[in-house]
Every structure is written in C-alpha cells, then in structure tokens.
Write a protein that holds these residues in place. Sequence first.
Motif, PDB file in Angstrom:
ATOM      1  N   GLY A  90       0.815  -1.202   0.000  1.00 27.08           N
ATOM      2  CA  GLY A  90       0.000   0.000   0.000  1.00 27.08           C
ATOM      3  C   GLY A  90       0.854   1.259   0.000  1.00 27.08           C
ATOM      4  N   PRO A  91       0.210   2.421   0.096  1.00 27.90           N
ATOM      5  CA  PRO A  91       0.952   3.681   0.029  1.00 27.90           C
ATOM      6  C   PRO A  91       2.017   3.834   1.115  1.00 27.90           C
ATOM      7  CG  PRO A  91      -1.413   4.058  -0.188  1.00 27.90           C
ATOM      8  CD  PRO A  91      -1.249   2.638   0.192  1.00 27.90           C
ATOM      9  N   LEU A  92       1.797   3.220   2.290  1.00 28.54           N
ATOM     10  CA  LEU A  92       2.736   3.367   3.398  1.00 28.54           C
ATOM     11  C   LEU A  92       3.664   2.172   3.556  1.00 28.54           C
ATOM     12  CD1 LEU A  92       0.332   4.890   6.104  1.00 28.54           C
ATOM     13  CD2 LEU A  92       1.907   6.101   4.584  1.00 28.54           C
ATOM     14  N   SER A  93       3.537   1.169   2.702  1.00 32.86           N
ATOM     15  CA  SER A  93       4.318  -0.064   2.885  1.00 32.86           C
ATOM     16  C   SER A  93       5.815   0.198   2.816  1.00 32.86           C
ATOM     17  CB  SER A  93       3.917  -1.095   1.830  1.00 32.86           C
ATOM     18  OG  SER A  93       2.572  -1.479   1.978  1.00 32.86           O
ATOM     19  N   ARG A  94       6.233   1.085   1.908  1.00 31.35           N
ATOM     20  CA  ARG A  94       7.662   1.374   1.810  1.00 31.35           C
ATOM     21  C   ARG A  94       8.173   2.001   3.105  1.00 31.35           C
ATOM     22  NH1 ARG A  94      10.163   5.971   0.403  1.00 31.35           N
ATOM     23  NH2 ARG A  94      12.372   5.809  -0.179  1.00 31.35           N
ATOM     24  N   ARG A  95       7.378   2.900   3.699  1.00 31.18           N
ATOM     25  CA  ARG A  95       7.786   3.516   4.961  1.00 31.18           C
ATOM     26  C   ARG A  95       7.872   2.468   6.075  1.00 31.18           C
ATOM     27  NH1 ARG A  95       7.767   9.053   4.909  1.00 31.18           N
ATOM     28  NH2 ARG A  95       6.752  10.042   3.111  1.00 31.18           N
ATOM     29  N   PHE A  96       6.921   1.539   6.096  1.00 29.65           N
ATOM     30  CA  PHE A  96       6.994   0.455   7.073  1.00 29.65           C
ATOM     31  C   PHE A  96       8.254  -0.377   6.857  1.00 29.65           C
ATOM     32  CE2 PHE A  96       2.603   1.471   7.865  1.00 29.65           C
ATOM     33  CZ  PHE A  96       2.348   1.017   9.145  1.00 29.65           C
ATOM     34  N   HIS A  97       8.566  -0.656   5.583  1.00 28.87           N
ATOM     35  CA  HIS A  97       9.737  -1.479   5.279  1.00 28.87           C
ATOM     36  C   HIS A  97      11.032  -0.804   5.737  1.00 28.87           C
ATOM     37  CE1 HIS A  97      12.365  -4.240   3.140  1.00 28.87           C
ATOM     38  NE2 HIS A  97      12.934  -3.223   2.513  1.00 28.87           N
ATOM     39  N   LEU A  98      11.085   0.518   5.654  1.00 27.61           N
ATOM     40  CA  LEU A  98      12.310   1.243   5.982  1.00 27.61           C
ATOM     41  C   LEU A  98      12.437   1.561   7.461  1.00 27.61           C
ATOM     42  CD1 LEU A  98      12.477   3.698   2.938  1.00 27.61           C
ATOM     43  CD2 LEU A  98      13.774   1.582   3.285  1.00 27.61           C
ATOM     44  N   LEU A  99      11.485   1.109   8.282  1.00 27.44           N
ATOM     45  CA  LEU A  99      11.612   1.304   9.726  1.00 27.44           C
ATOM     46  C   LEU A  99      12.856   0.586  10.245  1.00 27.44           C
ATOM     47  CD1 LEU A  99       7.918   0.786  10.922  1.00 27.44           C
ATOM     48  CD2 LEU A  99       9.189   2.947  10.895  1.00 27.44           C
ATOM     49  N   PRO A 100      13.458   1.055  11.326  1.00 27.23           N
ATOM     50  CA  PRO A 100      14.621   0.352  11.899  1.00 27.23           C
ATOM     51  C   PRO A 100      14.275  -1.097  12.250  1.00 27.23           C
ATOM     52  CG  PRO A 100      14.356   2.518  12.901  1.00 27.23           C
ATOM     53  CD  PRO A 100      13.123   2.288  12.075  1.00 27.23           C
ATOM     54  N   ARG A 101      15.222  -1.951  12.110  1.00 26.03           N
ATOM     55  CA  ARG A 101      14.980  -3.377  12.349  1.00 26.03           C
ATOM     56  C   ARG A 101      14.515  -3.691  13.772  1.00 26.03           C
ATOM     57  NH1 ARG A 101      18.784  -7.268   8.608  1.00 26.03           N
ATOM     58  NH2 ARG A 101      18.026  -6.412   6.620  1.00 26.03           N
ATOM     59  N   PRO A 102      14.984  -2.979  14.787  1.00 23.57           N
ATOM     60  CA  PRO A 102      14.420  -3.247  16.127  1.00 23.57           C
ATOM     61  C   PRO A 102      12.908  -3.031  16.192  1.00 23.57           C
ATOM     62  CG  PRO A 102      16.472  -2.058  16.324  1.00 23.57           C
ATOM     63  CD  PRO A 102      16.157  -2.087  14.864  1.00 23.57           C
ATOM     64  N   LEU A 103      12.393  -2.065  15.432  1.00 24.54           N
ATOM     65  CA  LEU A 103      10.942  -1.868  15.396  1.00 24.54           C
ATOM     66  C   LEU A 103      10.252  -3.026  14.691  1.00 24.54           C
ATOM     67  CD1 LEU A 103      10.505   1.964  14.711  1.00 24.54           C
ATOM     68  CD2 LEU A 103      10.204   0.705  16.848  1.00 24.54           C
ATOM     69  N   HIS A 104      10.896  -3.596  13.675  1.00 20.30           N
ATOM     70  CA  HIS A 104      10.334  -4.779  13.029  1.00 20.30           C
ATOM     71  C   HIS A 104      10.236  -5.935  14.012  1.00 20.30           C
ATOM     72  CE1 HIS A 104      11.582  -3.378   8.705  1.00 20.30           C
ATOM     73  NE2 HIS A 104      10.482  -2.793   9.143  1.00 20.30           N
ATOM     74  N   ARG A 105      11.246  -6.069  14.871  1.00 24.69           N
ATOM     75  CA  ARG A 105      11.193  -7.140  15.874  1.00 24.69           C
ATOM     76  C   ARG A 105      10.017  -6.903  16.821  1.00 24.69           C
ATOM     77  NH1 ARG A 105      14.565  -7.528  12.604  1.00 24.69           N
ATOM     78  NH2 ARG A 105      16.732  -8.210  12.779  1.00 24.69           N
ATOM     79  N   MET A 106       9.802  -5.650  17.199  1.00 30.42           N
ATOM     80  CA  MET A 106       8.690  -5.341  18.082  1.00 30.42           C
ATOM     81  C   MET A 106       7.353  -5.610  17.391  1.00 30.42           C
ATOM     82  SD  MET A 106      10.055  -1.812  19.870  1.00 30.42           S
ATOM     83  CE  MET A 106       8.488  -1.617  20.738  1.00 30.42           C
ATOM     84  N   GLU A 107       7.263  -5.334  16.083  1.00 33.70           N
ATOM     85  CA  GLU A 107       6.043  -5.630  15.329  1.00 33.70           C
ATOM     86  C   GLU A 107       5.716  -7.123  15.386  1.00 33.70           C
ATOM     87  OE1 GLU A 107       4.946  -3.395  11.437  1.00 33.70           O
ATOM     88  OE2 GLU A 107       7.132  -3.499  11.490  1.00 33.70           O
ATOM     89  N   VAL A 108       6.732  -7.943  15.134  1.00 36.78           N
ATOM     90  CA  VAL A 108       6.501  -9.393  15.132  1.00 36.78           C
ATOM     91  C   VAL A 108       6.128  -9.883  16.524  1.00 36.78           C
ATOM     92  CG1 VAL A 108       7.494 -11.647  14.617  1.00 36.78           C
ATOM     93  CG2 VAL A 108       8.104  -9.679  13.207  1.00 36.78           C
ATOM     94  N   LEU A 109       6.817  -9.381  17.527  1.00 29.63           N
ATOM     95  CA  LEU A 109       6.519  -9.798  18.893  1.00 29.63           C
ATOM     96  C   LEU A 109       5.094  -9.400  19.277  1.00 29.63           C
ATOM     97  CD1 LEU A 109       7.607 -11.109  21.462  1.00 29.63           C
ATOM     98  CD2 LEU A 109       8.435  -8.844  22.179  1.00 29.63           C
ATOM     99  N   ALA A 110       4.685  -8.189  18.909  1.00 34.43           N
ATOM    100  CA  ALA A 110       3.318  -7.755  19.187  1.00 34.43           C
ATOM    101  C   ALA A 110       2.309  -8.622  18.444  1.00 34.43           C
ATOM    102  CB  ALA A 110       3.149  -6.289  18.797  1.00 34.43           C
ATOM    103  N   ASN A 111       2.659  -9.027  17.243  1.00 40.30           N
ATOM    104  CA  ASN A 111       1.784  -9.921  16.485  1.00 40.30           C
ATOM    105  C   ASN A 111       1.600 -11.244  17.219  1.00 40.30           C
ATOM    106  OD1 ASN A 111       0.637 -10.793  13.575  1.00 40.30           O
ATOM    107  ND2 ASN A 111       1.945 -12.430  14.334  1.00 40.30           N
ATOM    108  N   HIS A 112       2.678 -11.803  17.736  1.00 45.70           N
ATOM    109  CA  HIS A 112       2.579 -13.080  18.458  1.00 45.70           C
ATOM    110  C   HIS A 112       1.703 -12.941  19.702  1.00 45.70           C
ATOM    111  CE1 HIS A 112       5.236 -14.914  15.721  1.00 45.70           C
ATOM    112  NE2 HIS A 112       6.395 -14.565  16.257  1.00 45.70           N
ATOM    113  N   VAL A 113       1.868 -11.861  20.436  1.00 42.38           N
ATOM    114  CA  VAL A 113       1.065 -11.661  21.632  1.00 42.38           C
ATOM    115  C   VAL A 113      -0.407 -11.537  21.266  1.00 42.38           C
ATOM    116  CG1 VAL A 113       0.582 -10.074  23.535  1.00 42.38           C
ATOM    117  CG2 VAL A 113       2.951 -10.631  22.943  1.00 42.38           C
ATOM    118  N   THR A 114      -0.692 -10.735  20.230  1.00 38.85           N
ATOM    119  CA  THR A 114      -2.077 -10.494  19.837  1.00 38.85           C
ATOM    120  C   THR A 114      -2.748 -11.744  19.305  1.00 38.85           C
ATOM    121  OG1 THR A 114      -1.551  -8.190  19.301  1.00 38.85           O
ATOM    122  CG2 THR A 114      -3.565  -9.092  18.359  1.00 38.85           C
ATOM    123  N   GLN A 115      -2.016 -12.576  18.574  1.00 36.50           N
ATOM    124  CA  GLN A 115      -2.638 -13.718  17.918  1.00 36.50           C
ATOM    125  C   GLN A 115      -2.537 -15.017  18.713  1.00 36.50           C
ATOM    126  OE1 GLN A 115      -0.944 -13.696  13.879  1.00 36.50           O
ATOM    127  NE2 GLN A 115      -2.704 -12.491  13.203  1.00 36.50           N
TER     128      GLN A 115
END
Length: 468
Positions: free
Chosen positions: A193-218
């Motif tokens: 989507g329009p913001l996907s590139r910005r999400f992709h360019l986030l620092p890798r530690p934030l990507h780790r937090m995204e995945v961890l939050a996904n595991h907790v939520t699901q």
Amino acid sequence: MEWFTAPDAWLGRLVFQRGLAAVYLIAFLNAALQFRPLAGERGLTPAPDLLRRVPFRRAPSLFHLRYSDRLLGLAAWSGVAVSALLLVGAADRAPLWLFVALWIVPWALYLSIVSIGQGWYGFGWESLLLEAGVLAALLGNERVAPPLPVMILIAWLLFRVEFGAGLIKWRGDRCWRELTCLDHHHETQPLPGPLSRRFHLLPRPLHRMEVLANHVTQLFVPFLLFLPQPVSGTAAAIVVLTQLWLVLSGNFAWLNWVTIVLALALLDWSRLVTPPSDQPDPPLWFLVMVSAMTGWILVLSRHPVRNLLSRRQRMNVSHDPLRLVNSYGAFGSVSRVRQEIEIEGTDDPRPGPDTVWHAYGFRGKPGDVRRRPPQVAPYHLRLDWMMWFAALSPAYGRPWLPLLVERLLEGDRPTLRLLRHNPFPDRPPRWIRARVYRYRFTTRAEHRDTGAHWHREALRDRIPPTTL
C-alpha cells in the motif's frame, strides 16, 4: 429468558451488522465488475466447465440450475441492492422472519459465486465473509435482544481467525520465531500500500517489536475473548488496533475489515451507551432456530479444532460445502525476494534486441517504478493477487496466464477493463511477452535522487514473445 440474551450487546450487534453489510456490498460489486473476464463464459477459467464437472453437494450454487454471464451479473447486482438495504438499516424494523430472510439472501448469492469462482475466489476472506454472514442473520434485529449463544459464536470465529493465523506463523517460517519476517514482508507482500515502503524502511528493532506484538495479539489475546467484560472487550479492542495497523501497512482485501467488525461486536459498549430497557425476548421459533444452528456449528467446529491441534495445520480451508465453519491463517511463510511478472507488447513485426516493448499497467500490483503503491483495500483486485502468486511459481499461473496473453492479443475489452493502463488503445499489439522482474523498495537516498518507489531488474521471460 435472561440466560439466552445479551442485552448489553445491542450496539455491538448494530455495528457488526452494518459493517458486514458494507463489506458484502463491496464483495458483490467486485463480482459484478470482475467475474466475467476471470471465470465467466469466456473467462480465463470458465465457470461453466466447473459446473459440468462438480456436483452441487461439493459446490453448492444456484448456478447449477443454469449459468450465463447475464445471470451472474443479475445475482451480483441483486446482492449489491440487498446489501445496501441492510447497510442503511431498512431491515432492522422489518418483521424478524423477514430480517433473517434478507440476511440469508446475500449469503446464498455470494456462496453461489464463491463456489464456482475457483482460484480467483480461493482466499480466506471469502469464507470469513460467508461465515460471519450467517451469524449476522442469527443475531436478529431490534425486535429481539441479541442472543448470547450467537455472541459466543462471534468470539469463537474471531478466536479462530486470530489464533489460527498466529499458530500457522509460529509453526511455519522460522523467521516468525526469530522475529525477522517483517524485514521482508512489507516489501514482498502481495499488494503493498501507500505506506508499505515507509513500514519497510523502519529500523529493524521496530520490526522485531512488530513481530513480537503480532505473536502476543494472535497467540495469547484470543483466549481473553471468552472471559467476562471488561476483559473480553479489552481483548477485542487490542484486535481492532492491530488490524488497523495491518490496514495501514498493506492491501489485504476485506480480511482486516471483517475481523474488525467481529471485534467491534465484542466491545463493552455498555460503558459508553446505556442499553435500551425494552429489548423483547425472542419468539420460540427464533430461539429454536438459533439453538439448532449453534449446536450444528459447534459440531462442525471439531474440524477446525483438529486442524489447530495438528502439526500439519492448513490455512484457509472450508470444512463443509456451505462454509459455516472454516479454518483461517495467513503468511505461514514469507518471501525474501519480490518477483513480478510484467506483460509487455510491441507492434514490431519481428521482435529483436532493439525492439521497444510497452508494459500493460495493473491497477494494484507494482509496475511503473515511479508509481506509489495505491490503496485499494477493502476492494479486491483478483487478477493482481493471482499475478503475485504466478510470480512465486509457474504452477499458479499455468492454467490461465497464457490465455490472458491471448485475450490481450485479441484486444478483449472485458479483460482490458481489469487493467489500469492499455498501451495499445487503438489496436492490439502484434506480439506480447511476459517477463519476470525482481523488485525492491528504493532506499531513502535513491528515492531522493530518482523519485522512484521501486528499483527493478529483469530476470527472465516467463512467456517468450507470442503472437496470434
């Protein structure tokens, strides 16, 4: 009859039914505009061929009586009309039996379309919409208090959507366990989507937090949906927030939006609005119907429970032809590299090394490197999604990709309407090829220098230059 009703859920019911009606409207509009060139009489995978091979009990559809593109259009536009009535609340003041009938109409029409849609309709959100549609009918309207068993079934459906997706990730690609999948997923997902590139360019530690939050939520939050308020409402609010995050990060048709309206039904709305005091008890026939359907759904639920417990868990599978109970999940594996199939044409009588090729433009999938990925969800671009699958493996596109090239060589108007840009508006090209490119998001420096959102390089031909 207090044991049977949940008066505090009256506003959650209203929000759920109106939201689901809006999604139904989009789904029927999608079928009206796309089904004919994809699976119509002269589609890329014609539905009449399927109807001759598959019996009604395996693919329940009104089109077993007779199929034509005109009848398909009639069913789709009828679904749009009924969904619009449900959306504006015209059924809420109708007699209860008529309300139930009005909700069964879009379910039956859409089931008829999905059952013959083949791969174009092989996505989990088709079954999710149908399963949620049955629950909307069982909730009743303002003439009865919301039935408690149906509210529990909504929680059970939301649990399967979230927990199934969480388990398939944990059991699947190891990058989910290593918290690294989002280093790639924002870039390689089917339709950024329009913001996907910005999400992709986030620092890798934030990507780790995204995945961890996904595991907790699901993997943990879904169990809280069955606890009393305000715990279940808090869990539902967490689901809403994470789904909105997914809405911002990519295009997943109406998967996120149906999940959101399911969660909204379970919020503790009584803390914000006082429930009406005059919510009638349901009549006996409605009580019997709801009890029977609840029992049937619980019996059928043994299949998704087995699937959840199995080490060979499957994603997005229906356990009965009517799609009353299904298993869900998404992205058990994540691609590390994005490949795209570009379809290009030329009027050169004999293509050679110096031939200039002109690309057809798709509505949602990457093509022109300077074009920002568009926001298309909750609308579903079925051809664009299947082109993503075809780029993953030739097997996905083998039944229909050569025929798509043939339709473009013929200048077939219904097929061309699926595209954003036709580089040959006056007459079809003489030659067409399908070429595979590797795409990646540009860095911030590359974007400043070139204005491009993507960088790409040619890999190989999927279909060599072809002519009629």
